[in-house]
Structure formats: C-alpha cells, structure tokens
Design an enzyme around this catalytic site. Structure first.
Site, mmCIF file in Angstrom:
data_model
loop_
_atom_site.group_PDB
_atom_site.id
_atom_site.type_symbol
_atom_site.label_atom_id
_atom_site.label_comp_id
_atom_site.label_asym_id
_atom_site.label_seq_id
_atom_site.Cartn_x
_atom_site.Cartn_y
_atom_site.Cartn_z
ATOM 1 N N TYR A 127 10.323 -0.708 -3.268
ATOM 2 C CA TYR A 127 9.319 0.665 -2.285
ATOM 3 C C TYR A 127 8.079 -0.986 -1.683
ATOM 4 C CZ TYR A 127 5.189 3.552 -1.703
ATOM 5 O OH TYR A 127 3.905 3.867 -1.514
ATOM 6 N N LEU B 262 11.391 8.244 11.284
ATOM 7 C CA LEU B 262 10.271 6.962 11.005
ATOM 8 C C LEU B 262 12.071 6.423 10.405
ATOM 9 C CD1 LEU B 262 7.766 8.514 10.523
ATOM 10 C CD2 LEU B 262 7.096 6.572 9.368
ATOM 11 N N THR C 201 8.278 7.256 0.235
ATOM 12 C CA THR C 201 7.311 7.687 -1.194
ATOM 13 C C THR C 201 8.674 7.185 -2.207
ATOM 14 O OG1 THR C 201 6.890 9.278 -1.197
ATOM 15 C CG2 THR C 201 5.286 8.349 0.477
ATOM 16 N N TRP D 127 -1.934 5.316 -6.758
ATOM 17 C CA TRP D 127 -1.806 6.779 -7.346
ATOM 18 C C TRP D 127 -2.522 7.970 -6.878
ATOM 19 C CZ3 TRP D 127 -4.553 5.753 -12.980
ATOM 20 C CH2 TRP D 127 -4.238 4.259 -13.860
#
Length: 282
Positions: A119, A31, A56, A144
């Site tokens: 982020y 990516l 992430t 979450w």
C-alpha cells in the site's frame, strides 16, 4: 466547480458538505481506468480537482499490489497530467505509510521515504507521478483517518467495546487520528490557494494533535462514549498482520501551517464531533 474523485469514502463524504463540489463515484470514474479519469477531468473543465479516492485495503494490497499500483499510482498521475494541461490545481491525499516508521521524531515532508508494505509503495508511486506531471499540485500526507462515515477505528471500537469487557490494543504504534472533516477543509483551502499561487505546490503533512497510541485512542473513545470496556496494551508484534505497519506515524505539519495557514486539528475535539454525529456521545 471543484471536481472530486470519490463519493462514498470518508473524505469524499465530508467534501460533499461543501458548496461547489461535484463528486464522481466509481460508476462515473473508475480509478482502475486512469485514462477514463483524465477524460472525466477534460469533459468537466473544473476549476480544480481533488482526488479523494484510493485503494485503502492495506492488508489486501499485499496480494493485489498491481491493482493498488494502478489505483493509487497511475490514476493520480493521469489526473495530475490532465490538470496540468488545463492549467488547474490538483490536490491528492497520501499517507504516512510512505515512511518506514523508524525513530520517534515527527516525519517532515522532505524526509527520505521507504515504505514497509505494498500500500505504501503504491501511494509513493502516485506521489512521484503527480510531482512529475508539471502542473500546480499539492500532495497531502495524513494518518489514521476517522469520521462518522465508512469503516474506521472509531466505529470499530464503538462496536467491539459494547460487545466485550476487555480489548487488547496495540500501544507501540504512535501517531495521531485525523478527522476526515479537517482533511476535507484542508484540501479545499489548498486547491483555492494553489489557483492563486501555483508556487505553493509541494508535499505537505496533516495529522491531528496531540500524538497518541491506538490503545490510548481507544480509551479516549470509550471514555467519551461512556463505554465500560477495559483496554490492555499490547505490542504490534503480538498482533501480526499481512502488511507491516510503521511504529512511528508522527507527521510534522509545520509547513502546512506556514504556507497555507492550516493548523493541526485537535483530534479530541474532532472525536467529540464524530461521536455526536453518530449519537454515541455520553
């Protein structure tokens, strides 16, 4: 065939359990090279594409925002444009971190966005590029994420709970755990329905129910796993991190059920399944 970007992450691992899925790992589609991702789509000629890969590392992104912006922003944009050119649906996963976490009302898809960290900004950039690509798309914001795979809060608590008698856990960040298994099922259903009705394109929310705090979630994990570890509530201010986190991560999931018929998952039930998969259910 549905083409999935990602192979080892929580969501990708759950998607591989379904039929008709081809997953591309980083060695097949990195990516950080958006053009290569678009080429992979054109070569595969799939019926739909799901982007289950992302940058992430929330705290690390504060120092690597440029890289996060490419992986979470430019790459989904390139994928979405390739899908638009082929007239196939594109589904990608975003985050509650696009919001500033103020108030206590569940965030609706159309609410104003204002990310608190790098982020969140990178994921928001991806949303904007996907929306502007011109094809059939669904952006699924979630929160979450937990599963029996990879690194997540459930697995961390299982490890620490066995090592320590007492843990201090943040209690003023409110949201809901979302099992990756439910996210995978939702992504597939959305891709299939978009192929039949591109008019369903848009931004949607998927989070578990009911709302909880990280501290209470930890207590639920310990109770179901039979771990005798005490949880002490602390405010987020007592656990500073490089990246600021939203205090209110509640997501309004009404439109997802109305448009796609996908209800909010019951996270306590999902937690039981995860612990059973891990062999940790008491």
């Amino acid at each position: 065939m549905i083409l999935v970007f990602g192979k080892t992450g929580q969501l990708a691992r759950e998607l591989t359990a379904h039929q008709g899925i081809t997953c591309l790992g980083r060695n097949q589609a990195d990516l950080s090279d958006p053009a290569a991702c678009a080429d992979a789509i054109r070569q595969a000629q799939p019926q739909a594409v799901i982007n289950a890969a992302a940058y992430t590392a929330v705290d690390k992104a504060e120092d690597e925002e440029a890289l996060a912006a490419v992986i979470n922003g430019d790459a989904p944009g390139a994928m979405a444009r390739a899908c638009a050119a082929l007239n196939i649906p594109f589904v990608t996963v975003s985050t509650d971190y696009v919001f500033d976490g103020s108030g206590d009302a569940p965030w609706k898809p159309a609410d104003a966005v204002s990310p608190l960290n790098a982020y969140g900004r990178s994921k928001l950039a991806g949303e904007e590029m996907v929306r502007g690509a011109g094809g059939a798309y669904a952006i699924l914001r979630t929160s979450w994420v937990v599963s029996a795979h990879g690194s997540n809060f459930v697995k961390t608590m299982l490890r620490l709970g066995k090592e320590r008698e007492r843990l201090m856990i943040v209690a003023d960040q409110i949201g809901a755990p979302t099992p990756a298994r439910d996210i995978a099922a939702a992504c597939l259903a959305m891709a299939q329905q978009l192929a039949e009705d591109p008019g369903k394109s848009g931004i949607y929310h998927l989070a578990g129910a009911p709302w909880t705090s990280w501290a209470d979630f930890a207590r639920a994990i310990f109770a179901r796993a039979g771990i005798a570890c005490e949880v002490e509530d602390i405010p987020a201010s007592a656990y500073p991190t490089p990246a600021a986190r939203p205090l209110n991560s509640r997501l309004d999931c009404t439109s997802l059920e109305t448009v796609f018929g996908i209800p909010q998952p019951d996270w306590p039930m999902g937690l039981t399944e995860i612990l059973k998969d891990l062999g940790e259910l008491a």
